[in-house]
Write a protein that holds these residues in place. Sequence first.
Motif, PDB file in Angstrom:
ATOM      1  N   HIS A  20      47.616  33.040  37.021  1.00 20.65           N
ATOM      2  CA  HIS A  20      47.451  33.069  38.480  1.00 20.65           C
ATOM      3  C   HIS A  20      47.666  34.473  39.044  1.00 20.65           C
ATOM      4  CE1 HIS A  20      47.472  31.802  42.631  1.00 20.65           C
ATOM      5  NE2 HIS A  20      48.629  32.398  42.787  1.00 20.65           N
ATOM      6  N   ARG A  21      48.728  35.127  38.643  1.00 25.45           N
ATOM      7  CA  ARG A  21      49.020  36.465  39.177  1.00 25.45           C
ATOM      8  C   ARG A  21      47.924  37.454  38.774  1.00 25.45           C
ATOM      9  NH1 ARG A  21      54.963  38.733  39.863  1.00 25.45           N
ATOM     10  NH2 ARG A  21      55.063  36.726  40.839  1.00 25.45           N
ATOM     11  N   PHE A  22      47.454  37.345  37.530  1.00 27.02           N
ATOM     12  CA  PHE A  22      46.377  38.224  37.074  1.00 27.02           C
ATOM     13  C   PHE A  22      45.107  37.998  37.880  1.00 27.02           C
ATOM     14  CE2 PHE A  22      42.602  38.762  34.379  1.00 27.02           C
ATOM     15  CZ  PHE A  22      42.668  40.127  34.187  1.00 27.02           C
ATOM     16  N   THR A  23      44.759  36.750  38.147  1.00 30.20           N
ATOM     17  CA  THR A  23      43.535  36.477  38.893  1.00 30.20           C
ATOM     18  C   THR A  23      43.627  36.968  40.329  1.00 30.20           C
ATOM     19  OG1 THR A  23      44.294  34.245  39.398  1.00 30.20           O
ATOM     20  CG2 THR A  23      42.865  34.495  37.503  1.00 30.20           C
ATOM     21  N   MET A  24      44.805  36.915  40.925  1.00 29.91           N
ATOM     22  CA  MET A  24      44.959  37.427  42.296  1.00 29.91           C
ATOM     23  C   MET A  24      44.769  38.946  42.320  1.00 29.91           C
ATOM     24  SD  MET A  24      45.206  34.836  44.145  1.00 29.91           S
ATOM     25  CE  MET A  24      45.654  35.544  45.701  1.00 29.91           C
ATOM     26  N   ALA A  27      41.084  39.645  41.866  1.00 23.20           N
ATOM     27  CA  ALA A  27      40.342  39.373  43.096  1.00 23.20           C
ATOM     28  C   ALA A  27      40.494  40.521  44.095  1.00 23.20           C
ATOM     29  CB  ALA A  27      40.818  38.064  43.724  1.00 23.20           C
ATOM     30  N   MET A  28      41.693  41.077  44.197  1.00 22.55           N
ATOM     31  CA  MET A  28      41.894  42.216  45.099  1.00 22.55           C
ATOM     32  C   MET A  28      41.091  43.431  44.642  1.00 22.55           C
ATOM     33  SD  MET A  28      45.840  42.108  46.356  1.00 22.55           S
ATOM     34  CE  MET A  28      46.589  42.047  44.748  1.00 22.55           C
ATOM     35  N   LEU A  29      41.024  43.672  43.339  1.00 19.94           N
ATOM     36  CA  LEU A  29      40.236  44.798  42.828  1.00 19.94           C
ATOM     37  C   LEU A  29      38.747  44.602  43.089  1.00 19.94           C
ATOM     38  CD1 LEU A  29      42.039  45.483  39.450  1.00 19.94           C
ATOM     39  CD2 LEU A  29      42.053  46.915  41.493  1.00 19.94           C
ATOM     40  N   ILE A  30      38.269  43.375  42.940  1.00 24.56           N
ATOM     41  CA  ILE A  30      36.856  43.092  43.209  1.00 24.56           C
ATOM     42  C   ILE A  30      36.546  43.306  44.685  1.00 24.56           C
ATOM     43  CG2 ILE A  30      35.137  41.232  43.295  1.00 24.56           C
ATOM     44  CD1 ILE A  30      36.469  40.178  40.701  1.00 24.56           C
ATOM     45  N   LEU A  31      37.408  42.810  45.569  1.00 22.75           N
ATOM     46  CA  LEU A  31      37.190  43.003  47.011  1.00 22.75           C
ATOM     47  C   LEU A  31      37.252  44.478  47.394  1.00 22.75           C
ATOM     48  CD1 LEU A  31      39.133  40.006  48.557  1.00 22.75           C
ATOM     49  CD2 LEU A  31      36.670  40.417  48.601  1.00 22.75           C
ATOM     50  N   ALA A  32      38.166  45.232  46.779  1.00 21.61           N
ATOM     51  CA  ALA A  32      38.258  46.666  47.066  1.00 21.61           C
ATOM     52  C   ALA A  32      36.992  47.391  46.631  1.00 21.61           C
ATOM     53  CB  ALA A  32      39.476  47.257  46.367  1.00 21.61           C
ATOM     54  N   THR A  33      36.443  47.014  45.487  1.00 19.96           N
ATOM     55  CA  THR A  33      35.212  47.629  45.004  1.00 19.96           C
ATOM     56  C   THR A  33      34.043  47.303  45.931  1.00 19.96           C
ATOM     57  OG1 THR A  33      36.007  47.437  42.735  1.00 19.96           O
ATOM     58  CG2 THR A  33      33.656  47.793  43.026  1.00 19.96           C
ATOM     59  N   ILE A  34      33.949  46.061  46.367  1.00 18.54           N
ATOM     60  CA  ILE A  34      32.860  45.661  47.259  1.00 18.54           C
ATOM     61  C   ILE A  34      32.979  46.358  48.606  1.00 18.54           C
ATOM     62  CG2 ILE A  34      31.920  43.700  48.565  1.00 18.54           C
ATOM     63  CD1 ILE A  34      32.570  41.968  46.105  1.00 18.54           C
TER      64      ILE A  34
END
Length: 71
Positions: A20-24, A27-34
């Motif tokens: 769970h912590r890894f996926t959160m 997700a933040m890294l993906i949103l930052a990239t987008i």
Amino acid sequence: MLRTAGFAICTSSRIACVAHRFTMIEAMLILATITCRFRLVTAQTPPADPFPSITLGPRGRIPAQVETRTA
């Protein structure tokens, strides 16, 4: 409750998903990239009507368009 290899898979009990912590973080890294490449531009509408719940959010939808960022 579904168990695999001795670990509980994303349950709502005290035993949480192992990743769970890894996926959160992922997700933040993906949103930052987008958000580095694109931006949301809201339409010219009146301010959003607040909807109080556990968190404060807008009542209904907020129309927006995705635009590419220019350097």
